[in-house]
Design an enzyme around this catalytic site. Structure first.
Site, PDB file in Angstrom:
ATOM      1  N   ASP A  58       0.864  -1.172   0.000  1.00 58.11           N
ATOM      2  CA  ASP A  58       0.000   0.000   0.000  1.00 58.11           C
ATOM      3  C   ASP A  58       0.905   1.227   0.000  1.00 58.11           C
ATOM      4  O   ASP A  58       1.519   1.550   1.017  1.00 58.11           O
ATOM      5  CB  ASP A  58      -0.905  -0.014   1.234  1.00 58.11           C
ATOM      6  CG  ASP A  58      -1.829   1.197   1.305  1.00 58.11           C
ATOM      7  OD1 ASP A  58      -1.724   2.082   0.429  1.00 58.11           O
ATOM      8  OD2 ASP A  58      -2.644   1.259   2.249  1.00 58.11           O
ATOM      9  N   ARG A 144     -11.551  16.801 -14.734  1.00 60.91           N
ATOM     10  CA  ARG A 144     -10.371  16.135 -14.181  1.00 60.91           C
ATOM     11  C   ARG A 144      -9.657  17.080 -13.199  1.00 60.91           C
ATOM     12  O   ARG A 144      -8.440  17.143 -13.165  1.00 60.91           O
ATOM     13  CB  ARG A 144      -9.401  15.727 -15.302  1.00 60.91           C
ATOM     14  CG  ARG A 144      -9.903  14.620 -16.203  1.00 60.91           C
ATOM     15  CD  ARG A 144      -9.961  13.285 -15.487  1.00 60.91           C
ATOM     16  NE  ARG A 144     -10.344  12.210 -16.383  1.00 60.91           N
ATOM     17  CZ  ARG A 144     -11.581  11.819 -16.593  1.00 60.91           C
ATOM     18  NH1 ARG A 144     -12.579  12.445 -15.969  1.00 60.91           N
ATOM     19  NH2 ARG A 144     -11.860  10.823 -17.408  1.00 60.91           N
ATOM     20  N   TYR A 147      -7.327  15.429 -10.452  1.00 58.71           N
ATOM     21  CA  TYR A 147      -6.391  14.592 -11.192  1.00 58.71           C
ATOM     22  C   TYR A 147      -5.348  15.452 -11.882  1.00 58.71           C
ATOM     23  O   TYR A 147      -4.143  15.208 -11.780  1.00 58.71           O
ATOM     24  CB  TYR A 147      -7.143  13.737 -12.208  1.00 58.71           C
ATOM     25  CG  TYR A 147      -6.248  12.863 -13.053  1.00 58.71           C
ATOM     26  CD1 TYR A 147      -5.624  11.752 -12.499  1.00 58.71           C
ATOM     27  CD2 TYR A 147      -6.031  13.139 -14.405  1.00 58.71           C
ATOM     28  CE1 TYR A 147      -4.800  10.933 -13.270  1.00 58.71           C
ATOM     29  CE2 TYR A 147      -5.217  12.327 -15.172  1.00 58.71           C
ATOM     30  CZ  TYR A 147      -4.604  11.225 -14.602  1.00 58.71           C
ATOM     31  OH  TYR A 147      -3.785  10.425 -15.373  1.00 58.71           O
ATOM     32  N   ILE A 180      -4.934   5.621 -22.723  1.00 60.03           N
ATOM     33  CA  ILE A 180      -4.282   4.322 -22.931  1.00 60.03           C
ATOM     34  C   ILE A 180      -5.243   3.191 -22.587  1.00 60.03           C
ATOM     35  O   ILE A 180      -5.957   3.246 -21.579  1.00 60.03           O
ATOM     36  CB  ILE A 180      -3.018   4.212 -22.048  1.00 60.03           C
ATOM     37  CG1 ILE A 180      -2.086   5.410 -22.261  1.00 60.03           C
ATOM     38  CG2 ILE A 180      -2.297   2.889 -22.316  1.00 60.03           C
ATOM     39  CD1 ILE A 180      -1.580   5.581 -23.680  1.00 60.03           C
ATOM     40  N   SER A 184      -8.040   0.639 -15.908  1.00 59.55           N
ATOM     41  CA  SER A 184      -8.525   1.918 -15.394  1.00 59.55           C
ATOM     42  C   SER A 184      -9.432   2.599 -16.414  1.00 59.55           C
ATOM     43  O   SER A 184     -10.506   3.122 -16.066  1.00 59.55           O
ATOM     44  CB  SER A 184      -7.338   2.828 -15.061  1.00 59.55           C
ATOM     45  OG  SER A 184      -7.771   4.130 -14.725  1.00 59.55           O
ATOM     46  N   ARG A 188     -13.562   3.712 -16.448  1.00 55.51           N
ATOM     47  CA  ARG A 188     -14.100   5.031 -16.794  1.00 55.51           C
ATOM     48  C   ARG A 188     -15.089   4.938 -17.957  1.00 55.51           C
ATOM     49  O   ARG A 188     -16.092   5.654 -17.992  1.00 55.51           O
ATOM     50  CB  ARG A 188     -12.949   5.978 -17.137  1.00 55.51           C
ATOM     51  CG  ARG A 188     -12.228   6.515 -15.910  1.00 55.51           C
ATOM     52  CD  ARG A 188     -11.105   7.432 -16.295  1.00 55.51           C
ATOM     53  NE  ARG A 188      -9.902   6.696 -16.654  1.00 55.51           N
ATOM     54  CZ  ARG A 188      -8.969   7.120 -17.485  1.00 55.51           C
ATOM     55  NH1 ARG A 188      -9.106   8.289 -18.088  1.00 55.51           N
ATOM     56  NH2 ARG A 188      -7.901   6.404 -17.729  1.00 55.51           N
ATOM     57  N   ARG A 209     -11.475  11.732 -29.764  1.00 56.45           N
ATOM     58  CA  ARG A 209     -10.631  12.886 -29.436  1.00 56.45           C
ATOM     59  C   ARG A 209      -9.158  12.636 -29.763  1.00 56.45           C
ATOM     60  O   ARG A 209      -8.320  13.513 -29.563  1.00 56.45           O
ATOM     61  CB  ARG A 209     -10.784  13.256 -27.964  1.00 56.45           C
ATOM     62  CG  ARG A 209     -10.200  12.247 -26.989  1.00 56.45           C
ATOM     63  CD  ARG A 209     -10.487  12.637 -25.553  1.00 56.45           C
ATOM     64  NE  ARG A 209      -9.726  11.805 -24.619  1.00 56.45           N
ATOM     65  CZ  ARG A 209      -9.816  11.915 -23.284  1.00 56.45           C
ATOM     66  NH1 ARG A 209     -10.618  12.812 -22.753  1.00 56.45           N
ATOM     67  NH2 ARG A 209      -9.087  11.135 -22.503  1.00 56.45           N
TER      68      ARG A 209
END
Length: 249
Positions: A58, A144, A147, A180, A184, A188, A209
């Site tokens: 972690d 975002r 982020y 990419i 993950s 999304r 895009r």
């Protein structure tokens, strides 16, 4: 194989899937002795077949990192890949979301490097590669907020380490990927699909895009990480390496 990392020890975080896993594999394929960690140990399954040493970690736990790094041999390569994408504007970002994003995306790197950098300097140097994003100080992306703020901080962290230790054999560079293919991203896409009429429509929106008309792959990012980790990039430090298929143009 050219064995571009022959004789080097490499530490890779978030190596259970996506970019982190493919990079750990590429490092091992090119001769490095790799120490790979992930929060979910089950995701590390199979890496041992390449001689990679795996352990659950972690990276938001200061004491766990301290203990883990004490068990490691001194690395010549560190790839900080752990990160989290929070979706939303400032209006959707409460204190907990802000704190978690910075803890995982930025402070985790600080913890790892605080533990390993002194030993790397003493051993003569090495290469640090940090995962930032094209959605940072490079390119604005909607929804975002935290982020982007945290990934821009990674760029600052990277350049600071580069300038402070350039005379001690340390190189530090950041990779700034665009969109990419990864678990993950699939998450999304699934979330976006709930509001736009399905995952196929959501994926089309992500692809549309991209000037190249496609998404990037973990292998493409891993190859850049390999270059930055290797002696081929020995004159490269303090850079933000944008690899986004032209998205930020």
């Amino acid at each position: 194989m050219s064995k571009r990392l022959e004789g080097k020890i490499a530490v890779v975080t978030a190596a259970g899937q996506g970019i982190g896993r493919r990079t750990a594999e590429r490092f091992a394929e090119e001769g490095a002795k790799v120490y790979a960690s992930d929060l979910d140990r089950a995701k590390l399954e199979g890496l041992d077949a390449l001689g990679i040493t795996t352990e659950a970690l972690d990276v938001t736990d200061k004491e766990a990192i301290r203990a883990y790094c004490e068990r490691l041999p001194t690395p010549q390569v560190v790839f900080n890949c752990a990160g989290f994408v929070h979706h939303g504007t400032i209006l959707e970002c409460d204190e907990a979301a802000w704190d978690f994003s910075f803890d995982l995306n930025v402070k985790a790197m600080h913890r790892i490097l605080s533990a390993l950098l002194p030993r790397m300097i003493e051993a003569g140097g090495g290469s640090i590669v940090n995962m930032s994003s094209a959605a940072s100080s490079i390119k604005a992306a909607p929804n975002r907020y935290v982020y982007m703020a945290s990934k821009a901080a990674v760029v600052g962290l990277t350049r600071s380490i580069a300038v402070d230790f350039v005379g001690k054999g340390i190189r530090c560079n950041a990779i700034c990927p665009g969109t990419i293919e990864s678990p993950s991203l699939e998450g999304r896409i699934a979330d976006l699909g709930k509001s736009v009429g399905g995952t196929d429509k959501a994926r089309e929106m992500f692809v549309s895009r991209q000037p190249m008309g496609r998404l990037g792959t973990p292998d493409e990012i891993a190859n850049l990480a390999l270059y930055l980790a290797s002696d081929e990039s020995s004159f490269t430090t303090g850079t933000t390496q944008v690899i986004d298929g032209g998205w930020s143009l």
